[in-house]
Scaffold this active site. Sequence first.
Site, short mmCIF file in Angstrom:
data_model
loop_
_atom_site.label_atom_id
_atom_site.label_comp_id
_atom_site.label_asym_id
_atom_site.label_seq_id
_atom_site.Cartn_x
_atom_site.Cartn_y
_atom_site.Cartn_z
N GLN A 156 -2.52 -1.25 -39.47
CA GLN A 156 -4.25 -1.39 -39.48
C GLN A 156 -4.55 -2.58 -40.24
OE1 GLN A 156 -5.46 2.71 -40.68
NE2 GLN A 156 -7.16 2.16 -39.26
N HIS B 70 -1.03 6.47 -36.13
CA HIS B 70 -1.18 5.31 -36.25
C HIS B 70 0.06 4.55 -36.28
CE1 HIS B 70 -5.03 4.03 -36.48
NE2 HIS B 70 -5.65 4.72 -37.51
N GLY C 88 -8.21 7.18 -45.35
CA GLY C 88 -6.73 6.78 -45.12
C GLY C 88 -6.57 5.65 -44.43
N HIS D 204 -3.53 11.90 -38.36
CA HIS D 204 -4.32 10.44 -37.88
C HIS D 204 -3.34 9.49 -38.43
CE1 HIS D 204 -8.07 8.15 -37.23
NE2 HIS D 204 -7.25 7.32 -37.83
N GLU D 205 -3.03 9.13 -39.53
CA GLU D 205 -2.17 8.11 -40.22
C GLU D 205 -0.83 8.32 -39.46
OE1 GLU D 205 -3.96 6.22 -41.31
OE2 GLU D 205 -5.71 7.47 -41.93
N CYS E 65 -12.46 6.18 -36.87
CA CYS E 65 -11.26 5.20 -37.21
C CYS E 65 -11.82 3.92 -37.75
CB CYS E 65 -10.10 5.19 -36.11
SG CYS E 65 -8.86 4.00 -36.42
N LEU E 66 -11.21 3.25 -38.99
CA LEU E 66 -11.52 2.15 -39.41
C LEU E 66 -11.20 1.21 -38.51
CD1 LEU E 66 -10.56 2.60 -43.12
CD2 LEU E 66 -12.86 2.60 -42.12
ZN LIG Z 1 -7.39 5.28 -38.07
#
Ligand SMILES: [Zn+2]
Length: 167
Positions: free
Chosen positions: A51, A136, A46, A132-133, A90-91
């Site tokens: 991000q 963000h 995701g 999670h998103e 997490c990216l």
């Molecule tokens: Zn993340």
Amino acid sequence: MAVLNIRTLPDPLLRQKARRVNKIDDSLQRLIDDMIDTMRDADGAGLAANQVGVLRRVIVIEIPEEEQVLVLINPDITRREGEREVEEGCLSIPGYRGELKRSLKVRARGTDRDGRPVRIRAEGLLAQALEHEMDHINGILYIDHLESAERLWKLEPQEAGTQTEAS
Ligand SMILES: [Zn+2]
């Protein structure tokens, strides 16, 4: 379509609340396409718009259990049920993983990329990715939910390349 640069900690954009989308136009469609490309390029599950440096309430999710990529504009989680321990990456925090509690089930709503209302009932990985998103776009990261510092660990270099389920 393009692969965008993924912001990583301590980029301040990751800590800001994204603004609602009021108009679905060509530039938003381009952003969504680029977010999907970027998520796939990074092997992520995701991605949220902040991000990639855009403070708008847009998220994309792609997990093996679902056939299509999920695009949600102005998403909200309307209900959370239960609790489970999950492992998460997490990216935007490359090289780390943590263990935290997420909801068993969530209900979410928003609109799709054409502005049509969407309602989702999710569990498992999809529920986790939605939480999670959603976090963000509210400036929250998974590390904020860790109960202690021991719940976060650094990946070994050979593991770091396989950021499974990071988003
Ligand atoms: Zn993340």
